[in-house]
Motif scaffolding. Structure first.
Motif, PDB file in Angstrom:
ATOM      1  N   LEU A 290       0.838  -1.294  -0.080  1.00 50.95           N
ATOM      2  CA  LEU A 290       0.056  -0.043  -0.013  1.00 50.95           C
ATOM      3  C   LEU A 290       0.833   1.315   0.097  1.00 50.95           C
ATOM      4  O   LEU A 290       0.343   2.230  -0.855  1.00 50.95           O
ATOM      5  CB  LEU A 290      -0.968  -0.039   1.220  1.00 50.95           C
ATOM      6  CG  LEU A 290      -2.024  -1.038   1.087  1.00 50.95           C
ATOM      7  CD1 LEU A 290      -2.890  -1.263   2.488  1.00 50.95           C
ATOM      8  CD2 LEU A 290      -3.035  -0.960   0.047  1.00 50.95           C
ATOM      9  N   ALA A 291       1.877   1.254   0.699  1.00 51.97           N
ATOM     10  CA  ALA A 291       2.912   2.477   1.027  1.00 51.97           C
ATOM     11  C   ALA A 291       3.560   2.766  -0.668  1.00 51.97           C
ATOM     12  O   ALA A 291       3.558   4.060  -0.933  1.00 51.97           O
ATOM     13  CB  ALA A 291       3.923   2.334   1.878  1.00 51.97           C
ATOM     14  N   ALA A 292       3.690   1.571  -1.438  1.00 52.83           N
ATOM     15  CA  ALA A 292       4.365   1.778  -2.699  1.00 52.83           C
ATOM     16  C   ALA A 292       3.496   2.356  -3.708  1.00 52.83           C
ATOM     17  O   ALA A 292       3.963   3.059  -4.485  1.00 52.83           O
ATOM     18  CB  ALA A 292       4.733   0.382  -3.136  1.00 52.83           C
ATOM     19  N   LEU A 293       2.086   2.268  -3.415  1.00 49.61           N
ATOM     20  CA  LEU A 293       1.097   2.893  -4.285  1.00 49.61           C
ATOM     21  C   LEU A 293       1.078   4.291  -4.098  1.00 49.61           C
ATOM     22  O   LEU A 293       0.466   4.905  -4.991  1.00 49.61           O
ATOM     23  CB  LEU A 293      -0.277   2.117  -3.907  1.00 49.61           C
ATOM     24  CG  LEU A 293      -0.401   0.779  -4.572  1.00 49.61           C
ATOM     25  CD1 LEU A 293      -1.845   0.013  -3.994  1.00 49.61           C
ATOM     26  CD2 LEU A 293      -0.339   0.554  -5.949  1.00 49.61           C
ATOM     27  N   LYS A 305       4.899  14.021  -1.151  1.00 50.65           N
ATOM     28  CA  LYS A 305       5.246  13.288  -2.575  1.00 50.65           C
ATOM     29  C   LYS A 305       4.789  12.034  -2.901  1.00 50.65           C
ATOM     30  O   LYS A 305       3.805  11.491  -2.224  1.00 50.65           O
ATOM     31  CB  LYS A 305       6.857  13.136  -2.052  1.00 50.65           C
ATOM     32  CG  LYS A 305       7.593  14.205  -2.384  1.00 50.65           C
ATOM     33  CD  LYS A 305       9.121  13.982  -2.660  1.00 50.65           C
ATOM     34  CE  LYS A 305       9.816  15.286  -3.060  1.00 50.65           C
ATOM     35  NZ  LYS A 305      11.414  15.040  -3.044  1.00 50.65           N
ATOM     36  N   VAL A 306       5.345  11.585  -3.872  1.00 56.71           N
ATOM     37  CA  VAL A 306       4.283  10.447  -4.686  1.00 56.71           C
ATOM     38  C   VAL A 306       4.230   9.112  -3.842  1.00 56.71           C
ATOM     39  O   VAL A 306       3.327   8.374  -3.934  1.00 56.71           O
ATOM     40  CB  VAL A 306       5.009  10.296  -5.870  1.00 56.71           C
ATOM     41  CG1 VAL A 306       6.414   9.663  -5.876  1.00 56.71           C
ATOM     42  CG2 VAL A 306       4.239   9.285  -6.978  1.00 56.71           C
ATOM     43  N   ARG A 307       5.386   8.875  -3.139  1.00 58.47           N
ATOM     44  CA  ARG A 307       5.348   7.743  -2.232  1.00 58.47           C
ATOM     45  C   ARG A 307       6.372   7.891  -0.933  1.00 58.47           C
ATOM     46  O   ARG A 307       7.333   9.013  -1.214  1.00 58.47           O
ATOM     47  CB  ARG A 307       5.599   6.609  -2.975  1.00 58.47           C
ATOM     48  CG  ARG A 307       6.935   6.358  -3.532  1.00 58.47           C
ATOM     49  CD  ARG A 307       6.771   4.998  -4.328  1.00 58.47           C
ATOM     50  NE  ARG A 307       5.777   4.963  -5.225  1.00 58.47           N
ATOM     51  CZ  ARG A 307       5.981   5.248  -6.620  1.00 58.47           C
ATOM     52  NH1 ARG A 307       7.142   5.778  -6.828  1.00 58.47           N
ATOM     53  NH2 ARG A 307       5.041   5.072  -7.366  1.00 58.47           N
ATOM     54  N   PRO A 308       6.164   7.336   0.188  1.00 58.07           N
ATOM     55  CA  PRO A 308       7.183   7.614   1.400  1.00 58.07           C
ATOM     56  C   PRO A 308       8.257   6.449   1.222  1.00 58.07           C
ATOM     57  O   PRO A 308       8.283   5.696   0.479  1.00 58.07           O
ATOM     58  CB  PRO A 308       6.315   6.993   2.733  1.00 58.07           C
ATOM     59  CG  PRO A 308       5.130   5.997   1.980  1.00 58.07           C
ATOM     60  CD  PRO A 308       5.036   6.460   0.615  1.00 58.07           C
ATOM     61  N   LEU A 309       9.422   6.606   1.951  1.00 56.71           N
ATOM     62  CA  LEU A 309      10.457   5.787   2.037  1.00 56.71           C
ATOM     63  C   LEU A 309       9.960   4.885   3.378  1.00 56.71           C
ATOM     64  O   LEU A 309       9.895   5.502   4.172  1.00 56.71           O
ATOM     65  CB  LEU A 309      11.760   6.519   2.327  1.00 56.71           C
ATOM     66  CG  LEU A 309      12.924   5.743   2.459  1.00 56.71           C
ATOM     67  CD1 LEU A 309      14.213   6.597   2.154  1.00 56.71           C
ATOM     68  CD2 LEU A 309      13.140   4.959   3.721  1.00 56.71           C
ATOM     69  N   VAL A 310       9.743   3.754   3.069  1.00 50.37           N
ATOM     70  CA  VAL A 310       9.695   2.570   4.192  1.00 50.37           C
ATOM     71  C   VAL A 310      10.796   1.675   4.469  1.00 50.37           C
ATOM     72  O   VAL A 310      11.235   1.051   3.837  1.00 50.37           O
ATOM     73  CB  VAL A 310       8.399   1.577   3.508  1.00 50.37           C
ATOM     74  CG1 VAL A 310       8.081   0.742   4.870  1.00 50.37           C
ATOM     75  CG2 VAL A 310       7.382   2.532   3.170  1.00 50.37           C
ATOM     76  N   LEU A 311      11.111   1.871   5.915  1.00 47.82           N
ATOM     77  CA  LEU A 311      12.051   0.977   6.159  1.00 47.82           C
ATOM     78  C   LEU A 311      11.795  -0.332   6.345  1.00 47.82           C
ATOM     79  O   LEU A 311      10.667  -0.838   6.958  1.00 47.82           O
ATOM     80  CB  LEU A 311      12.846   1.246   7.623  1.00 47.82           C
ATOM     81  CG  LEU A 311      14.038   0.689   8.312  1.00 47.82           C
ATOM     82  CD1 LEU A 311      15.132   0.901   7.527  1.00 47.82           C
ATOM     83  CD2 LEU A 311      14.076   1.247   9.649  1.00 47.82           C
ATOM     84  N   ASP A 312      12.566  -1.378   5.827  1.00 46.33           N
ATOM     85  CA  ASP A 312      11.863  -2.774   5.742  1.00 46.33           C
ATOM     86  C   ASP A 312      12.751  -3.701   6.790  1.00 46.33           C
ATOM     87  O   ASP A 312      13.325  -4.848   6.313  1.00 46.33           O
ATOM     88  CB  ASP A 312      11.957  -3.174   4.448  1.00 46.33           C
ATOM     89  CG  ASP A 312      13.431  -3.064   3.818  1.00 46.33           C
ATOM     90  OD1 ASP A 312      14.626  -2.610   4.492  1.00 46.33           O
ATOM     91  OD2 ASP A 312      13.643  -3.513   2.638  1.00 46.33           O
ATOM     92  N   ARG A 313      12.475  -3.436   7.850  1.00 42.85           N
ATOM     93  CA  ARG A 313      13.441  -4.182   9.008  1.00 42.85           C
ATOM     94  C   ARG A 313      12.466  -4.129  10.155  1.00 42.85           C
ATOM     95  O   ARG A 313      11.834  -3.183  10.651  1.00 42.85           O
ATOM     96  CB  ARG A 313      14.919  -3.493   9.293  1.00 42.85           C
ATOM     97  CG  ARG A 313      15.751  -3.726   8.270  1.00 42.85           C
ATOM     98  CD  ARG A 313      16.494  -5.192   8.097  1.00 42.85           C
ATOM     99  NE  ARG A 313      17.422  -5.237   7.110  1.00 42.85           N
ATOM    100  CZ  ARG A 313      17.089  -5.250   5.767  1.00 42.85           C
ATOM    101  NH1 ARG A 313      15.932  -5.233   5.175  1.00 42.85           N
ATOM    102  NH2 ARG A 313      18.228  -5.623   5.010  1.00 42.85           N
ATOM    103  N   PRO A 314      12.494  -5.317  11.065  1.00 39.39           N
ATOM    104  CA  PRO A 314      11.633  -5.571  12.175  1.00 39.39           C
ATOM    105  C   PRO A 314      12.258  -4.238  13.278  1.00 39.39           C
ATOM    106  O   PRO A 314      13.174  -3.833  13.299  1.00 39.39           O
ATOM    107  CB  PRO A 314      11.952  -6.809  12.804  1.00 39.39           C
ATOM    108  CG  PRO A 314      12.764  -7.542  11.538  1.00 39.39           C
ATOM    109  CD  PRO A 314      13.204  -6.582  10.715  1.00 39.39           C
TER     110      PRO A 314
END
Length: 691
Positions: A290-293, A305-314
């Motif tokens: 969803l964040a990538a959309l 902005k068009v999309r956020p930066l999402v940290l992909d770690r626990p």
């Protein structure tokens, strides 16, 4: 000679009734974030007023102007246009390919000076045959507007009472489309705009407001009744929210690094949000998709902005590993954003404004949002929280399907938006910077806080006296301008807590002023070891501890910074009955030189200010130092400032504001290549000249 009575001042004229009703309605709608977001949407009213050029009544449209906010709207924020001229534009409309030209045409429809600049949505309000119109961005309405089968859901939710309008970029053609909906559906109270929001109308202001609220609440009830309970999917192992204390400690450690990355292209202030809705979104399996959309409503992605930066770690990943991964993701984000720009930019597109993210999401911790100032950073976060609510609603009854990326680009790099940016005043000298001032509750520190704030900095006001710090922060204008933090500079835990508070409030710190101090004026024989230790603990040791923590934060940010010491003429001038104070100030003076030499490679400049004779407004002088120095010099305490002035070369009294001016001169940009300097602010004391 004939005398004439002085005319009594006249009160400001009462606004026309439609305007008063419009402002009251706007305030009520704008006060509830469920109805619309900050500066989002617009409202209007139609009515008659007297044309001063003809004395005849004329039909007018009053509509919220470009850039205004419904919750704080005033009459000055309204554009006033002649309805006959506005509606006549239909006859000269050149078509959708040239509809942007119609914004300039609005200027030819203004009544008198016209008030605020008309927004792109003006046509929607003027062409619809209804005396009152609301255009809003409620989360519930946008959830239907951004659902994959939004048209069918709108029919199920409202029947014939609300009509679906397919996505169209805001502009003159959208106004024509909605006018046609109103004309062809006399029983409808409004419409859902695909990918955008809602519009409602009414014959009276109250009816229009009631229709807006009916659409918003009916949509919300529909989502609640028909939505599934887990629209974001199953919980992701390890991605749940950390306990509050641990979460905020980790956020404070991450904030300076994230802010430094987000400031690669230009300085940014940060805002941290760990609201339950954000943490739950990041804890669920569907959040990466969803964040990538990205967001959908134009008001959203213009700020996020068009999309956020999402940290992909626990959430419990070791901090060094998280930081390394953030740097990798930031580099990838910048490459992807440039590719997005190059995919869609045309020959006439404005230049790329910067490739850094405006929103950074960290599972288990929360959301960091960024902007040119604290308010912009906070609002960007609020808009992304709106976007999370929209995704939840759309996913609960359908599938979240925002508008196409190419359409988002057309909005983000719209020439009309670019023109709006060009009209904005240039940023203040310290815009985008965070200042922390010690001893800022009174005297020199208070004056410094005021000057840095006036020059655009967000200020962390620290003082042992928390009440005094809160008073000064309030003087500066509230949380978007300043926060108050209690701080004893002799306490390492309080120092660490103060810098954590700065990180959570604004993302870090760029400018630190070591101002906290006190003085004991005694002859050598009467100076106790406790006197000596107190002076050195507060000023020499306190400055060292503050500077050490500041350097840690500034180094993590990687964007340089400023350390300023408020030292003293007494650091270089040997006066009587002043051994403890003078020695402590000399220690501070040499810290400036030592740290300038050490921190230069980090881009951190270290300078000092040497005041003298700052009596008026000084907390030190009011605390007994003034009486003791007056006794040393044999003058009444009330005349001490004048005494100090007369012994200077300029014969001028030094005030706290003069010291604040020197701090700004050192940090405001013109002395960008200066470090290790001491600036005297003493009106000229020859014996204290630096050699």
């Amino acid at each position: 000679m004939t005398s004439h009575p002085t005319a009594a001042p006249t009160a400001a004229p009462e606004p026309p009734r439609p305007v008063a009703d419009l402002i009251a309605r706007s305030h009520r709608l704008g006060a509830d974030p469920r109805n619309t977001n900050y500066a989002g949407g617009n409202t209007s009213a139609q009515g008659t007023a007297t044309d001063p050029a003809t004395g005849r009544d004329v039909e007018l449209l009053w509509v919220k102007g470009s850039g205004g906010d419904l919750g704080t709207l005033t009459a000055d924020g309204l554009a006033a246009l002649r309805l006959d001229r506005l509606r006549a534009l239909v006859d000269v409309y050149p078509g959708v390919e040239r509809e942007d030209e119609m914004v300039a045409a609005f200027d030819h429809c203004l009544h008198g000076r016209g008030g605020a600049a008309p927004s792109i949505d003006t046509a929607m309000h003027g062409l619809v045959e209804a005396p009152h119109v609301d255009h809003l961005h409620p989360d519930s309405g946008i959830a239907l507007a951004c659902a994959a089968d939004g048209e069918e859901l709108t029919r199920r939710c409202f029947g014939d009472r609300v009509v679906w309008v397919p996505w169209r970029r805001p502009g003159f053609q959208l106004g024509l489309d909605i006018a046609a909906v109103r004309r062809d559906n006399p029983g409808a109270i409004g419409c859902v705009l695909g990918g955008h929001g809602i519009t409602a109308w009414g014959d009276t202001s109250d009816a229009c407001e009631a229709n807006s609220l009916e659409i918003i609440r009916t949509a919300a009830d529909f989502l609640t009744e028909h939505g599934r309970p887990d629209p974001f999917g199953e919980p992701l192992p390890g991605y749940g929210a950390l306990p509050e204390a641990e979460r905020r400690e980790r956020a404070a450690a991450l904030a300076p690094v994230v802010r430094g990355l987000a400031s690669t292209d230009r300085p940014q202030l940060g805002h941290f949000d760990d609201a339950p809705a954000v943490l739950d979104f990041l804890a669920r399996a569907e959040h990466p998709r969803l964040a990538a959309l990205g967001t959908s409503c134009p008001d959203h992605f213009l700020r996020t902005k068009v999309r956020p930066l999402v940290l992909d770690r626990p959430a419990d990943t070791p901090l060094p590993e998280l930081l390394d991964r953030l740097r990798e993701l930031h580099a990838a984000y910048r490459e992807e954003y440039r590719a997005y720009y190059e995919r869609h930019a045309g020959p006439d597109s404005p230049p790329m404004r910067g490739a850094d993210p405006a929103v950074v999401l960290v599972p288990g911790v929360g959301m960091f949002s960024f902007g040119k100032d604290a308010q912009t950073a906070r609002v960007a976060g609020e808009f992304y929280r709106n976007a999370v609510n929209v995704m939840r609603g759309a996913e609960s009854v359908s599938r979240y399907a925002p508008i196409e990326e190419s359409e988002k680009f057309r909005i983000e790099y719209w020439e009309l938006e670019e023109a709006k940016l060009r009209r904005m005043p240039p940023p203040a000298a310290l815009a985008g910077r965070v200042a922390l001032v010690t001893g800022a509750g009174s005297g020199i520190g208070r004056a410094i806080a005021h000057r840095l704030s006036a020059e655009g900095a967000a200020v962390v006001v620290t003082d042992r006296d928390e009440t005094a710090a809160r008073t000064v922060a309030g003087e500066l204008g509230g949380r978007d301008r300043a926060v108050a933090v209690p701080l004893d500079v002799t306490d390492e835990e309080q120092i660490a807590a103060a810098f954590r508070a700065a990180a959570l409030a604004y993302g870090g710190v760029d400018l630190v002023v070591n101002n906290a101090g006190l003085s004991v004026s005694k002859p050598l024989a009467e100076t106790t070891a406790d006197d000596w230790d107190l002076q050195h603990r507060v000023m020499a040791r306190g400055s060292f501890l503050i500077s050490r923590e500041a350097a840690r934060v500034m180094t993590a940010q990687g964007i340089g910074g400023d350390l300023v010491y408020i030292s003293s003429k007494n650091g270089v001038f040997a006066g009587p009955n002043n051994i403890a104070y003078g020695a402590a100030k000399a220690d501070q003076a040499h810290q400036v030189r030592l740290l300038a030499a050490e921190l230069g490679e980090q881009g951190i400049r270290v300078n000092g200010v040497n005041p003298d004779g700052v009596v008026r407004g000084s907390g030190i002088f009011a605390g007994g130092w003034g009486a003791k120095r007056a006794a040393v010099y044999g003058v009444p305490e009330s005349e001490l400032g004048a005494f100090y002035a007369q012994r200077t070369l300029l014969k001028r009294e030094v005030l706290p504001e003069h010291v604040a001016n020197a701090v700004f001169a050192l940090t405001g940009g013109d002395l960008s290549h200066t470090t290790g300097l001491h600036v005297p602010v003493d009106a000229g004391v020859a014996a204290a000249f630096l050699r």
